[in-house]
Design a protein around this motif. Structure first.
Motif, PDB file in Angstrom:
ATOM      1  N   GLY A 194       0.706  -1.154  -0.191  1.00 22.03           N
ATOM      2  CA  GLY A 194       0.084   0.170   0.240  1.00 22.03           C
ATOM      3  C   GLY A 194       0.817   0.897  -0.427  1.00 22.03           C
ATOM      4  O   GLY A 194       0.564   2.123  -0.830  1.00 22.03           O
ATOM      5  N   TRP A 203      -0.815  -2.676   4.291  1.00 25.30           N
ATOM      6  CA  TRP A 203      -0.389  -1.254   4.608  1.00 25.30           C
ATOM      7  C   TRP A 203       0.056  -1.575   5.536  1.00 25.30           C
ATOM      8  O   TRP A 203       0.005  -2.776   6.829  1.00 25.30           O
ATOM      9  CB  TRP A 203      -1.616  -0.533   4.835  1.00 25.30           C
ATOM     10  CG  TRP A 203      -2.765   0.064   3.851  1.00 25.30           C
ATOM     11  CD1 TRP A 203      -3.726  -0.961   3.567  1.00 25.30           C
ATOM     12  CD2 TRP A 203      -2.436   0.709   3.044  1.00 25.30           C
ATOM     13  NE1 TRP A 203      -4.178  -0.031   2.887  1.00 25.30           N
ATOM     14  CE2 TRP A 203      -3.682   0.681   1.985  1.00 25.30           C
ATOM     15  CE3 TRP A 203      -1.517   1.999   3.331  1.00 25.30           C
ATOM     16  CZ2 TRP A 203      -3.434   1.490   0.979  1.00 25.30           C
ATOM     17  CZ3 TRP A 203      -2.076   2.798   1.780  1.00 25.30           C
ATOM     18  CH2 TRP A 203      -2.544   3.030   0.557  1.00 25.30           C
ATOM     19  N   LEU A 234      -5.273   9.473   2.495  1.00 23.29           N
ATOM     20  CA  LEU A 234      -4.915   7.812   2.379  1.00 23.29           C
ATOM     21  C   LEU A 234      -6.307   7.846   2.740  1.00 23.29           C
ATOM     22  O   LEU A 234      -6.589   6.701   2.064  1.00 23.29           O
ATOM     23  CB  LEU A 234      -4.173   7.737   3.473  1.00 23.29           C
ATOM     24  CG  LEU A 234      -2.609   8.245   3.402  1.00 23.29           C
ATOM     25  CD1 LEU A 234      -1.812   8.248   4.612  1.00 23.29           C
ATOM     26  CD2 LEU A 234      -1.978   7.036   2.342  1.00 23.29           C
ATOM     27  N   GLU A 235      -7.443   8.341   3.757  1.00 21.35           N
ATOM     28  CA  GLU A 235      -8.634   7.725   4.117  1.00 21.35           C
ATOM     29  C   GLU A 235     -10.001   7.530   2.715  1.00 21.35           C
ATOM     30  O   GLU A 235      -9.777   7.090   2.499  1.00 21.35           O
ATOM     31  CB  GLU A 235      -9.223   8.613   5.026  1.00 21.35           C
ATOM     32  CG  GLU A 235     -10.684   8.181   5.095  1.00 21.35           C
ATOM     33  CD  GLU A 235     -11.334   8.830   6.245  1.00 21.35           C
ATOM     34  OE1 GLU A 235     -11.881   8.915   6.476  1.00 21.35           O
ATOM     35  OE2 GLU A 235     -10.235   9.521   6.871  1.00 21.35           O
ATOM     36  N   ARG A 289      -8.387   4.807   0.429  1.00 21.08           N
ATOM     37  CA  ARG A 289      -8.553   3.243   0.847  1.00 21.08           C
ATOM     38  C   ARG A 289     -10.131   3.014   0.845  1.00 21.08           C
ATOM     39  O   ARG A 289     -10.346   1.736   0.642  1.00 21.08           O
ATOM     40  CB  ARG A 289      -8.552   3.624   2.562  1.00 21.08           C
ATOM     41  CG  ARG A 289      -6.744   3.012   2.670  1.00 21.08           C
ATOM     42  CD  ARG A 289      -6.232   3.262   4.352  1.00 21.08           C
ATOM     43  NE  ARG A 289      -5.180   2.891   4.244  1.00 21.08           N
ATOM     44  CZ  ARG A 289      -4.480   3.004   5.612  1.00 21.08           C
ATOM     45  NH1 ARG A 289      -4.870   4.866   5.913  1.00 21.08           N
ATOM     46  NH2 ARG A 289      -3.138   3.601   5.855  1.00 21.08           N
ATOM     47  N   GLU A 290     -10.795   3.627   0.950  1.00 17.39           N
ATOM     48  CA  GLU A 290     -12.355   4.046   0.636  1.00 17.39           C
ATOM     49  C   GLU A 290     -12.235   3.241  -1.019  1.00 17.39           C
ATOM     50  O   GLU A 290     -13.057   2.990  -1.133  1.00 17.39           O
ATOM     51  CB  GLU A 290     -12.973   5.266   1.003  1.00 17.39           C
ATOM     52  CG  GLU A 290     -14.829   5.206  -0.044  1.00 17.39           C
ATOM     53  CD  GLU A 290     -15.506   6.493   0.467  1.00 17.39           C
ATOM     54  OE1 GLU A 290     -16.196   6.399   0.109  1.00 17.39           O
ATOM     55  OE2 GLU A 290     -14.748   7.370   0.508  1.00 17.39           O
ATOM     56  N   ILE A 349     -10.239   2.298  -3.066  1.00 16.50           N
ATOM     57  CA  ILE A 349      -9.172   0.928  -3.427  1.00 16.50           C
ATOM     58  C   ILE A 349     -10.454  -0.374  -3.344  1.00 16.50           C
ATOM     59  O   ILE A 349     -10.534  -0.976  -4.128  1.00 16.50           O
ATOM     60  CB  ILE A 349      -7.978   0.759  -1.709  1.00 16.50           C
ATOM     61  CG1 ILE A 349      -7.251   1.672  -2.975  1.00 16.50           C
ATOM     62  CG2 ILE A 349      -7.915  -0.552  -2.244  1.00 16.50           C
ATOM     63  CD1 ILE A 349      -5.431   2.031  -1.676  1.00 16.50           C
ATOM     64  N   GLY A 350     -11.132  -0.268  -1.140  1.00 13.48           N
ATOM     65  CA  GLY A 350     -12.010  -0.687  -1.368  1.00 13.48           C
ATOM     66  C   GLY A 350     -13.220  -1.093  -2.026  1.00 13.48           C
ATOM     67  O   GLY A 350     -13.790  -2.198  -2.788  1.00 13.48           O
ATOM     68  N   ASN A 365      -8.670  -3.881   1.813  1.00 12.72           N
ATOM     69  CA  ASN A 365      -7.467  -2.938   3.083  1.00 12.72           C
ATOM     70  C   ASN A 365      -7.586  -3.698   3.670  1.00 12.72           C
ATOM     71  O   ASN A 365      -7.984  -4.183   5.295  1.00 12.72           O
ATOM     72  CB  ASN A 365      -7.540  -2.117   3.218  1.00 12.72           C
ATOM     73  CG  ASN A 365      -7.743  -0.894   1.613  1.00 12.72           C
ATOM     74  OD1 ASN A 365      -7.092  -0.420   1.283  1.00 12.72           O
ATOM     75  ND2 ASN A 365      -9.403  -0.403   1.518  1.00 12.72           N
ATOM     76  N   SER A 374      -4.188  -4.577   6.965  1.00  9.07           N
ATOM     77  CA  SER A 374      -3.599  -3.907   8.100  1.00  9.07           C
ATOM     78  C   SER A 374      -3.234  -4.643   9.221  1.00  9.07           C
ATOM     79  O   SER A 374      -4.157  -5.307   9.647  1.00  9.07           O
ATOM     80  CB  SER A 374      -2.995  -2.674   8.233  1.00  9.07           C
ATOM     81  OG  SER A 374      -3.863  -2.228   8.748  1.00  9.07           O
TER      82      SER A 374
END
Length: 307
Positions: free
Chosen positions: A14, A62, A92-93, A96-97, A99-100, A106, A108
């Protein structure tokens, strides 16, 4: 007899791709003036991986802190790393959203680095007979390369090329001069300035590889250090034996960590309506058009999925 292909697991580093995208894509912003360039670059990279590799399962892994076992050995581990740029941290937030929504999970673990978690997922997949492809530039992960574990790297498409390489055992030997299982021994001698891990002064990758080719491991090297012809090198090795053996533990990857999401939870399942809305908010017009065109086909593929 019909041959059944192994399930293919894709693991993406990530923070490597977040930083790479941040530095590769010119600054972009949405209508609210929020930075979006790294998000765009990351999504484009993931979509290329889906096209190149067609994985059955996929996760973006990540870092979430540093392992205590490493910081206890070397308190200065990674203390030389610069702070994350604010413009990247702000992305980043939402990154990640999206990406999902694209279909990647995601994952970690608190107090763990991505490379250890990726190694653990690869080990779990290997136990099932699956194939694992790791998208990363982390040299430590080349230690787990095997016939069913390879590293994905993009390159310029040359004559007859497809624009990417899957690096396996042969490529590790060509680059490092040793087998993947011996790479940790080479790295222990060389050290890693980027992680604040000191090596033996004057011993580079080629010299380290020559020693490991001859002796097999750092443990065997120090057991037979009197066989090293160069007196100067012998003295350096003796002086840094403790450091090297500590380094060997530092570069060892944990391959038995608890998996935050099980392998069967990593199915690639894009959520097109939400994804299209999020991409539109980011003002990624060309990407929105691509996704809108393929959305019905994506639903058909998911309905016919057998894995």
């Amino acid at each position: 007899m019909v041959q059944v292909c192994a399930v293919k697991l894709l693991l993406v580093d990530g923070f490597y791709y977040a930083y790479r995208s941040f530095h590769a894509i010119p600054p972009l912003t949405n209508a609210q003036g929020q930075p979006t360039g790294a998000i765009y670059g990351f999504l484009k990279s993931l979509r290329r991986m889906l096209k190149d590799l067609a994985p059955d399962r996929a996760a973006v892994v990540w870092d979430e802190g540093l392992p205590e076992r490493r910081t206890a050995l070397q308190p200065a581990y990674k203390s030389n790393r610069a702070e994350m740029p604010e413009a990247l941290e702000a992305q980043l937030e939402p990154m990640r959203e999206l990406i999902g929504l694209l279909g990647f999970v995601n994952v970690s673990l608190p107090g763990m680095e991505a490379d250890d978690l990726m190694a653990s997922y690869a080990a779990a997949a290997l136990a099932r007979g699956w194939e694992t492809l790791m998208a990363t530039a982390d040299k430590d992960l080349f230690q787990v390369v095997s016939p069913r574990v390879r590293v994905y790297t993009t390159q310029r498409a040359g004559a007859g090329g497809n624009g990417y390489v899957l690096q396996g055992e042969e490529e590790v030997r060509e680059k490092w001069g040793v087998a993947p299982s011996q790479l940790g021994d080479v790295l222990s001698l060389v050290g890693d300035a980027s992680d604040n891990i000191p090596g033996v002064p004057g011993v580079g990758p080629k010299g380290a590889a020559a020693l490991i080719q001859r002796f097999g491991s750092v443990r065997a090297l120090f057991a037979r250090v009197e066989e090293v012809e160069s007196e100067k090198l012998r003295e350096k090795l003796r002086a840094f034996e403790g450091q090297v053996m500590q380094n060997r533990e530092m570069v060892r990857l944990d391959e038995d960590l608890p998996l935050p999401e099980g392998l069967d939870a990593l199915r690639v399942e894009p959520r097109y309506p939400e994804l299209l809305a999020a991409v539109e908010r980011c003002a990624f017009k060309s990407l929105h058009a691509e996704l809108a065109a393929e959305a019905p086909r994506g639903r058909e593929l998911r309905q016919g999925e057998l894995l």
